[in-house]
Design an enzyme around this catalytic site. Structure first.
Site, short mmCIF file in Angstrom:
data_model
loop_
_atom_site.label_atom_id
_atom_site.label_comp_id
_atom_site.label_asym_id
_atom_site.label_seq_id
_atom_site.Cartn_x
_atom_site.Cartn_y
_atom_site.Cartn_z
N THR A 47 -9.86 0.04 4.64
CA THR A 47 -8.77 0.72 3.69
C THR A 47 -8.77 -0.24 2.29
OG1 THR A 47 -7.74 1.57 5.62
CG2 THR A 47 -6.57 1.22 3.37
N CYS A 75 -13.17 2.03 10.80
CA CYS A 75 -12.23 1.27 10.99
C CYS A 75 -12.53 0.14 12.06
CB CYS A 75 -10.95 2.03 11.33
SG CYS A 75 -9.47 0.85 11.65
N THR A 76 -12.57 -0.98 11.96
CA THR A 76 -12.80 -2.13 12.77
C THR A 76 -12.19 -1.74 14.30
OG1 THR A 76 -12.95 -3.92 11.29
CG2 THR A 76 -12.89 -4.41 13.56
N GLU A 77 -11.02 -1.38 14.35
CA GLU A 77 -10.45 -1.00 15.63
C GLU A 77 -10.84 0.35 16.45
OE1 GLU A 77 -7.74 -3.41 12.97
OE2 GLU A 77 -8.63 -1.62 12.83
N THR A 100 -11.88 -5.31 6.51
CA THR A 100 -11.16 -4.01 6.48
C THR A 100 -12.04 -3.10 5.75
OG1 THR A 100 -9.17 -3.05 5.61
CG2 THR A 100 -10.23 -4.97 4.37
N GLN A 154 0.94 -1.13 -0.15
CA GLN A 154 0.03 -0.11 -0.08
C GLN A 154 0.82 1.18 0.18
OE1 GLN A 154 -2.46 0.43 3.37
NE2 GLN A 154 -2.61 2.80 3.13
#
Length: 229
Positions: A85, A196-198, A83, A52
Site C-alpha cells: 500500500t 499484501c504480505t499478510e 508493504t 493515510q
C-alpha cells in the site's frame, strides 16, 4: 554480502515475515551459521494508517522517508519497503535517499514475465486495488492487470485488517480469498499476485490451481539475489 535496509511496521506481522524469510534465505543459500545483514526501521502502523485515511500523503512520505534515511545512515546498501500500500510514496522515499530502492511492483512484473505470464490478477488491500499507483507500475512492464470487482474489496480488506495483521488465520477467510483468486482466473488472469504480505499467511500455491505470485517471497528473493551477488 550487502546490507539490506528495511522500512517496516506496516504491519509488524509483515516485518516479521520479511525478517524471517531473509534470514532463512541466507541460511539456505550460504549455509552454516550465515544470516542476513539487515537494518530495520519500524514505524507506528497506527500513526501511518491515520495519515493515510486523512489523505495526508506528504506526511506519510515524511514518516517513511525519515525511516529510510535512518536505515541508510545505519549502513544499508539498498532499501525495501515492507508493504504494498505505501508504495504510493515509494518514489518520494527513493528520491530522499542515496541508495537504490528495490520496488516491489518491478519485482513482481519481472517474475511474471520470467514465467511467461502476460495477464496478472492482483489481490491486496482495498486501497491498493482501488487506486492505480501499483497496478499501473506493473502494467508499465507490458502486462495486463486484473483486480477484483469493487464489491469484493471490502471482503479482502476485512480479512487483512481484522484478522491477518493480528496473526489470525481463519479457514473460512481462506475460502473467501481463494474464491476471489479463482474469479480472477476466470476473468482471464494467467497468474495472481498475493499483493499484501499478510495474504501469504493465509493462501499458498497448494490452495489454488492458478499460479500465484507471493509478493513478499518474491521481494525477499530479489533482495537476496542482490545482496549475495
Amino acid at each position: 554480502m550487502q546490507t539490506i535496509g528495511l522500512v517496516g511496521g506496516l504491519s509488524w506481522e509483515s516485518s516479521a515475515a520479511y525478517y524471517e524469510a531473509l534470514n532463512r534465505g541466507v541460511e539456505e543459500r550460504v549455509g552454516q551459521l550465515s544470516s542476513a545483514r539487515t537494518v530495520l526501521s519500524s514505524v507506528d502502523f497506527a500513526e501511518v494508517t491515520a495519515l493515510q485515511e486523512a489523505e495526508r500523503w506528504d506526511d506519510v512520505a515524511a514518516v517513511l522517508t525519515a525511516a529510510a534515511q535512518g536505515v541508510e545512515r545505519a549502513g544499508a546498501d539498498f532499501l525495501l519497503l515492507c508493504t504494498t500500500t505505501y508504495h504510493l510514496v515509494a518514489e518520494q522515499v527513493a528520491d530522499a535517499v542515496g541508495i537504490p530502492l528495490l520496488h516491489l511492483a518491478d519485482v513482481l512484473a519481472d517474475a511474471a514475465t520470467a514465467q511467461g505470464v502476460t495477464s496478472l490478477g492482483f489481490v491486496g488491500t482495498e486501497f491498493a486495488m482501488s487506486r492505480p499507483f501499483f497496478t499501473d507500475r506493473i502494467a508499465g512492464h507490458g502486462l495486463t492487470v486484473h483486480v477484483p470487482p469493487a464489491a469484493e474489496h471490502a471482503t479482502v480488506d476485512r480479512v487483512i485488517y481484522e484478522e491477518l495483521v493480528h496473526g489470525r488465520v481463519e479457514t473460512a477467510s481462506r475460502r473467501e480469498i481463494v474464491r476471489v483468486i479463482e474469479d480472477l482466473w476466470d476473468a482471464g488472469a494467467g497468474g495472481v499476485v498475493l499483493g499484501c504480505t499478510e495474504l501469504e499467511l493465509l493462501v499458498q500455491q497448494a490452495d489454488v490451481d492458478v499460479p500465484v505470485f507471493p509478493a513478499t517471497t518474491l521481494h525477499v528473493a530479489a533482495a537476496l539475489d542482490r545482496a549475495l551477488a
